[in-house]
Design an enzyme around this catalytic site. Structure first.
Site, PDB file in Angstrom:
ATOM      1  N   CYS B  88       0.809  -1.224   0.104  1.00  0.00           N
ATOM      2  CA  CYS B  88       0.024  -0.081  -0.042  1.00  0.00           C
ATOM      3  C   CYS B  88       0.768   1.278  -0.100  1.00  0.00           C
ATOM      4  O   CYS B  88       0.153   2.410  -0.194  1.00  0.00           O
ATOM      5  CB  CYS B  88      -1.072   0.307   1.397  1.00  0.00           C
ATOM      6  SG  CYS B  88      -2.287  -1.334   1.180  1.00  0.00           S
ATOM      7  N   HIS B 344      -9.046   4.386  -0.887  1.00  0.00           N
ATOM      8  CA  HIS B 344      -7.869   3.647  -0.971  1.00  0.00           C
ATOM      9  C   HIS B 344      -7.634   2.928  -2.180  1.00  0.00           C
ATOM     10  O   HIS B 344      -7.679   1.668  -1.961  1.00  0.00           O
ATOM     11  CB  HIS B 344      -7.741   2.842   0.577  1.00  0.00           C
ATOM     12  CG  HIS B 344      -6.423   2.270   0.661  1.00  0.00           C
ATOM     13  ND1 HIS B 344      -5.186   3.035  -0.015  1.00  0.00           N
ATOM     14  CD2 HIS B 344      -5.885   1.351   1.243  1.00  0.00           C
ATOM     15  CE1 HIS B 344      -4.125   2.166   0.275  1.00  0.00           C
ATOM     16  NE2 HIS B 344      -4.543   0.972   1.109  1.00  0.00           N
TER      17      HIS B 344
END
Lengths: 501, 398
Positions: B88, B344
Site C-alpha cells: 500500500c 484507498h
C-alpha cells in the site's frame, strides 16, 4: 513375547447431538426419532484421517512422558478406510509430521473395517519375526455417510495409536487368529463417496454370528486361554446386541463385553476396535487381565492380550488418551455445521473462497517438508535464539549471523497469544477466522491460525498448544495442504486426563 | 555523510482523479484523469517529462506488469518508465523514484503516477494475495482488517485500555474523517456519520466494525516534480519542496523475534525519526501543521499518532477524544477524509496524500482549507503490523 508398549488416542472436539440429526429428518421418517439419543464425534473442517492420526500418535509417543520407549519407531503401520490420498503414502505424512527417523518402513492398510486390527497383527508379526524392532500402529477413520442414513447416526470420527515391540511392555500378545470371507455387509466402489449397505438382520445372523465366534475360539486356543478367563472383550458393531450374542457363543462372560462407546462417540470405522481397547486400558484393566480385541470386515481378526504388571499408570500426565479426549468434547446441536464440514450440502462460499484454488508447488512442499509437516524451525547456534521458519540469517536483530541455525521442532513447545482477532471477512469454512501472533515460551513466534476456538476464547496471554491440521484444500486438483495451528489449552483437558489416569 | 533530500526537489504540479466505485472507468481512464490535472497544473507539456515512475499493486486484476501500461496509456515520448510495487506504500515509492531522479540531476522533470482499479473483483474488500509458493503453504489466514485488528488486542493489553474506551476513540477517529470527507467532492464517501453508527456497525474483524475500515476505491493520483530553480523559472509562486522522504521496511524481527509487543509500528517509528532529522524538525507535535496518515483502519491511525511522535505513548486516545486531530484541532489529520473516506486505491494512495498536503500548502483546498499550514506530512504504510513498509514524507514551503 511381542506386545504393546505405549498407546494414545484422539477424538475431535465436536460432538453432534443425535437428537439434532433426528429432528432434521423426522419429517420424512417419523421412526427416525428413536435414533436420536446420545452424541457422535465429528471432525472440525480442518481435520481428517491424517490429522487425527498424527494427534493420536503424538499422544502415544508423548515426548517426555513416563515410561516411554526411547528412540524413533523403525516401522509405521497406518490403517484407515478414509485416507485423503489414494496415491501418496499417508503413513509418510504421519512420519514426517511426527519427526520420525527417515530410516523407517511405512505401510498404508485399507479396504476393510478390520484394517486396523490387521495393521496391529502385522506389526506384532514383524516384531516377533525380528524384522522390525519398534513399530508404530496408527488407526484413524472419518467415515462419510449420507444424510439421514443409519451410518450418520452410528459413526463417529476418531483415532488410536499403539507402539509395538518384541518385549511385552504393557500388553503381552498371547495370540490371534484371522479368517477371510467375502461377506459383503457393505461396499464402496472406487470413486464413490458413500457405501452401500445390506440388511442388518442378515449381517447379524449370517455374518457376525457365524464368522466371528469360531475365530475367537481358534484365537483363544492359540493363546492358551480359556474363554472364561476373558476379562474384556473389545469388538465394535453398530448392530445392537450383536456383540453380546457373539460373546455368548464364544463362551465369554456378558460382563466382559465392553461398552462400544456409541453413546458419546459413535463407531470410528476401522479405528474403533483399538479405540475400545484404549478406553479399557485407561481405567478398567488390571495386570493379568485377558483382553480380546476383534474386528469384522470380510472375515475377522481376533487378538488376545494379557495385561502385564507394567500397566498401572495408564495415562501419564500431559497425555489425553481416549477418555481425556472424550471428556474434552464440545456438544452441539448444529447439524447444518456437521453437514457443511462433511461436504454433505452445497453451500455458497462467496468469491473470497476462490482464492485458494491455486496449485501447490510440490518442489517447495518437499524442500520445506520438515517445516511444513513437522513444524521444525531453527535455533541459532551463536545466540541461541529460537525462530520459525529456519532461515540462513538469524532473526535476532543483535545477531544476524549467517548459516548458524540448527533444526528445532516447535511441535511441543508451550506458547501463548500475543495478538489476535476474529475475522468475519476472510473465507473460512468455520467463521469467524481466528488468527494472531503467538510467542513460544522458550523463544520464537509466528502468526498462526487458531482452531477449535469459539468466539470469546482468546485473550492476550491465552495458553495454546500446536496441532496438526488441514491448512487448505485445493479442490480443483484434490490436494490437501497440511500445517500446524494453535489451539487454546483448556482446563477440561488437564483435569479429564488426570481423572482418566 | 548523506546530506538528505531537503529542498532539492519541488512539486511542479499534481492531479487526482475522483475516487470511488468508478464502474464506468478502467485503470487507463483513471490514469488519464489524474495526469491531465497534474500536467495542466504543472504548465508543461508531456514531451518535457524525462522519466516516469508508475505504482500499482494488484497487477493481476489491474493493468498487468511493467511500466508499459503508463507509457502506452499516456502515449509518453518513449521515456524510461519504471513500475514500482511496495504494497500500500507503492505510491510513496513512485514519488521517491521521481524525486531521487530529479535530485540526482539525471532528470529535470519527472512524473510519479499511481493507480488502482479495485472494483473489477466482484466483491468488497481487497483481493487475497498468495505471498509466494512457500508462504501459501503455511502463512496464517488473513485479511487486511484481521491483520490490523491485531494491534487493538496488544494495545489494550499494554496500556490497560478497556474495549469500550478503545472503541469510543476509534469511533471518534472515523466520525472525524467522515466529517472531513463530506467537504471533499473527490472523496469516495462524502456522508457524515455519528458515533453511534460507528459503534453499532457490523463487525468485520474484532474489534473493528464496518466504519473502522477504509473504503475500497478506484482511483489515480499523479505528481510532477522538478528542481526549485526550474519551478521558479517556469513562473511558479508558492513553491512547495520536499523536506524529507524516508522509507523503513521490516526485516522479520516483529514477526519472528520476541522483542516486539505487537502494539505499534516498529518501522513507522524509525521512518519518522529519520524524516524529522532530515527535515530539521525537533518537536513534531509543535512543528507539523497537518498530516495524512495511513488510516486503512481506525486503530492504525490511533497507534500511528504515537509512532509519529505527535501523541505521547499511550496518549493517543486522550488526544483523539480531546479533538486534537479534528479539523479545528491543533494538528488536523485526514483533512481530505483520509483513506477512510477519500478512499484507498492502493497504488495511488501515497500520492493522493501528498495531493492534499500540496493543495493545503498552496491555499487551494477549498472548503477544507486550513489557516496557514507550513509543514505537511504524509505517512503511507504497506503490509501488516508484523511485516510492513512505512513511508514518511514531509513537504513545505520552499
Amino acid at each position: 513375547m511381542p506386545g504393546i508398549t505405549a498407546f494414545g488416542g484422539y477424538v475431535p472436539r465436536l460432538r453432534l447431538s443425535r437428537q439434532a440429526i433426528a429432528a432434521a429428518h423426522s419429517w420424512s421418517d417419523p421412526a427416525i426419532k428413536a435414533r436420536g439419543k446420545g452424541e457422535r464425534s465429528f471432525c472440525n473442517w480442518d481435520e481428517d484421517t491424517v490429522t487425527m492420526g498424527v494427534e493420536a500418535a503424538r499422544d502415544c509417543l508423548g515426548e517426555g512422558s513416563e515410561g516411554q520407549p526411547a528412540g524413533s519407531p523403525d516401522a509405521i503401520y497406518f490403517a484407515s478406510t478414509t485416507f485423503p490420498f489414494v496415491e501418496r503414502q499417508n503413513a509418510g505424512i504421519l512420519a514426517t509430521a511426527l519427526g520420525l527417523d527417515g530410516d523407517c518402513m511405512a505401510l498404508d492398510l485399507t479396504g476393510s473395517q478390520r484394517a486396523g486390527t490387521t495393521a496391529l497383527l502385522q506389526a506384532l508379526a514383524a516384531v516377533a519375526g525380528g524384522q522390525v524392532e519398534d513399530a508404530l500402529v496408527v488407526v484413524s477413520d472419518q467415515r462419510r455417510a449420507k444424510a439421514s442414513s443409519a451410518g450418520e447416526f452410528a459413526y463417529g470420527d476418531g483415532a488410536a495409536a499403539v507402539r509395538v515391540s518384541a518385549d511385552d511392555g504393557l500388553l503381552r500378545f498371547r495370540g490371534g487368529h484371522s479368517v477371510t470371507v467375502d461377506f459383503i455387509d457393505h461396499f464402496r466402489a472406487e470413486g464413490e463417496a458413500f457405501e452401500y449397505t445390506w440388511e442388518e438382520r442378515w449381517i447379524r445372523d449370517e455374518g457376525l454370528a457365524k464368522i466371528v465366534p469360531p475365530a475367537i475360539t481358534r484365537a483363544l486356543a492359540k493363546a492358551g486361554v480359556s474363554a472364561d478367563d476373558v476379562a474384556h472383550f473389545c469388538m465394535p458393531s453398530t448392530i445392537g446386541r450383536a456383540v453380546a450374542g457373539i460373546a455368548r457363543s464364544a463362551g465369554i462372560a456378558d460382563a466382559a463385553v465392553r461398552d462400544n462407546l456409541h453413546g458419546g462417540l459413535g463407531e470410528c470405522g476401522c479405528a474403533h476396535a483399538l479405540v475400545m481397547l484404549l478406553h479399557a486400558l485407561e481405567g478398567d484393566v488390571e495386570p493379568g487381565d485377558i483382553i480380546v480385541v476383534a474386528a469384522f470386515g470380510q472375515g475377522c481378526d481376533v487378538l488376545v492380550f494379557e495385561a502385564t504388571a507394567a500397566l498401572t499408570a495408564q495415562v501419564p500426565a500431559g497425555r489425553l488418551g481416549i477418555r481425556g479426549a472424550l471428556a474434552a468434547g464440545k456438544s452441539t446441536d448444529n447439524y447444518q455445521q456437521y453437514l457443511a464440514f462433511n461436504d454433505l450440502i452445497t453451500l455458497e462460499k462467496g468469491m473470497r473462497a476462490e482464492r485458494d484454488d491455486y496449485k501447490t508447488a510440490l518442489t517447495v512442499t518437499y524442500r520445506k517438508r520438515d517445516m511444513l509437516l513437522g513444524l521444525v524451525g531453527g535455533r541459532c547456534t551463536r545466540c541461541g535464539t529460537l525462530q520459525f521458519p529456519r532461515t540462513d540469517v538469524c532473526v535476532n536483530p543483535q545477531c544476524r549471523a549467517h548459516h548458524t541455525q540448527e533444526p528445532y521442532a516447535f511441535r511441543d513447545e508451550p506458547a501463548q497469544v500475543l495478538t489476535w482477532s476474529a475475522d468475519y471477512l476472510t473465507y473460512i469454512p468455520n467463521p469467524p477466522s481466528h488468527y494472531g501472533m503467538i510467542t513460544f515460551d522458550n523463544g520464537g513466534r509466528f502468526m498462526t491460525d487458531f482452531t477449535d476456538v469459539d468466539v470469546g476464547d482468546l485473550e492476550v496471554g491465552t495458553r495454546v498448544r500446536m496441532m496438526f491440521r488441514i491448512k487448505s484444500v485445493d479442490s480443483l486438483r484434490g490436494f490437501v495442504r497440511y500445517f500446524w495451528k494453535a489451539v487454546p489449552v483448556r482446563e477440561v483437558v488437564a483435569s479429564s486426563a488426570a481423572a482418566a489416569g | 555523510m548523506a546530506r538528505g533530500i531537503k529542498d532539492k526537489v519541488a512539486i511542479l504540479g499534481m492531479g487526482c482523479s475522483k475516487f470511488g466505485e468508478r464502474w464506468e472507468s478502467g485503470a487507463e481512464e483513471l490514469m488519464v484523469e489524474a495526469f491531465e490535472e497534474a500536467i495542466g497544473d504543472a504548465g508543461v507539456d508531456a514531451s518535457q517529462i524525462d522519466a516516469a515512475w508508475f505504482s500499482t499493486h494488484y497487477e493481476e486484476i489491474n493493468v498487468g506488469k511493467g511500466g508499459l501500461p503508463l507509457s502506452v496509456t499516456l502515449r509518453l515520448p518513449n521515456i524510461a518508465v519504471t513500475r514500482v510495487e511496495n504494497f500500500c506504500a507503492s505510491g510513496s515509492e513512485a514519488f521517491r523514484g521521481a524525486v531521487y531522479a530529479v535530485a540526482s540531476g539525471a532528470c529535470d522533470i519527472a512524473l510519479a503516477l499511481g493507480v488502482e482499479k479495485l472494483k473489477d473483483t466482484g466483491y468488497g474488500g481487497l483481493p487475497g494475495s498468495l505471498g509466494g509458493t512457500l508462504n501459501a503453504q503455511w502463512a496464517a489466514t488473513g485479511s487486511a482488517p484481521g491483520n490490523f485488528a491485531q494491534l487493538a488486542s496488544a494495545y489494550r493489553a499494554k496500556h490497560g485500555v478497556s474495549r469500550d474506551d478503545l472503541k469510543r476513540a476509534l469511533a471518534h477517529i472515523s466520525v472525524k474523517s467522515h466529517a472531513n470527507g463530506a467537504k471533499n467532492d473527490k472523496a469516495h464517501l462524502q456522508k457524515a456519520i455519528t458515533e453511534e453508527q460507528a459503534l453499532n456497525a457490523p463487525m468485520i474483524a474484532e474489534p473493528l466494525g464496518l466504519f473502522d475500515c477504509c473504503g475500497v476505491s478506484d482511483g489515480a493520483a499523479a505528481c510532477i516534480v522538478t528542481t526549485p530553480e526550474i519551478a521558479r523559472s517556469l513562473g511558479k509562486a508558492n513553491v512547495v519542496t520536499v523536506k524529507a522522504l524516508q522509507l523503513s521496511l521490516s526485516n522479520g524481527s516483529e514477526s519472528g523475534h520476541n522483542s516486539w509487543d505487537g502494539s505499534y509500528f516498529h518501522t513507522t517509528r524509525i521512518a519518522a525519526r529519520k524524516a524529522y532529522e532530515e527535515a530539521g524538525i525537533h518537536n513534531a507535535r509543535d512543528e507539523v501543521s497537518m498530516f495524512e496518515c495511513h488510516d486503512c483502519f481506525s486503530v492504525t491511525e490511533l497507534v500511528t499518532m504515537e509512532d509519529l511522535q505527535l501523541s505521547p505513548e499511550g496518549g493517543a486516545i486522550k488526544d483523539v477524544l480531546d479533538g486534537f486531530y479534528d479539523a479545528d484541532g491543533q494538528i488536523p489529520c485526514q483533512i481530505d477524509g483520509g483513506l477512510k473516506c477519500f478512499g484507498h486505491p492502493i497504488g495511488a494512495s501515497g500520492i493522493r496524500m501528498l495531493y492534499e498536503m500540496y493543495l493545503q500548502l498552496q491555499g487551494r483546498a477549498g472548503p477544507r482549507q486550513l489557516a496557514n499550514p507550513t509543514i505537511g506530512m504524509t505517512h503511507n504504510l504497506g503490509g501488516s503490523p508484523m511485516s510492513n513498509v512505512a513511508a514518511v514524507c514531509i513537504i513545505g514551503a520552499a
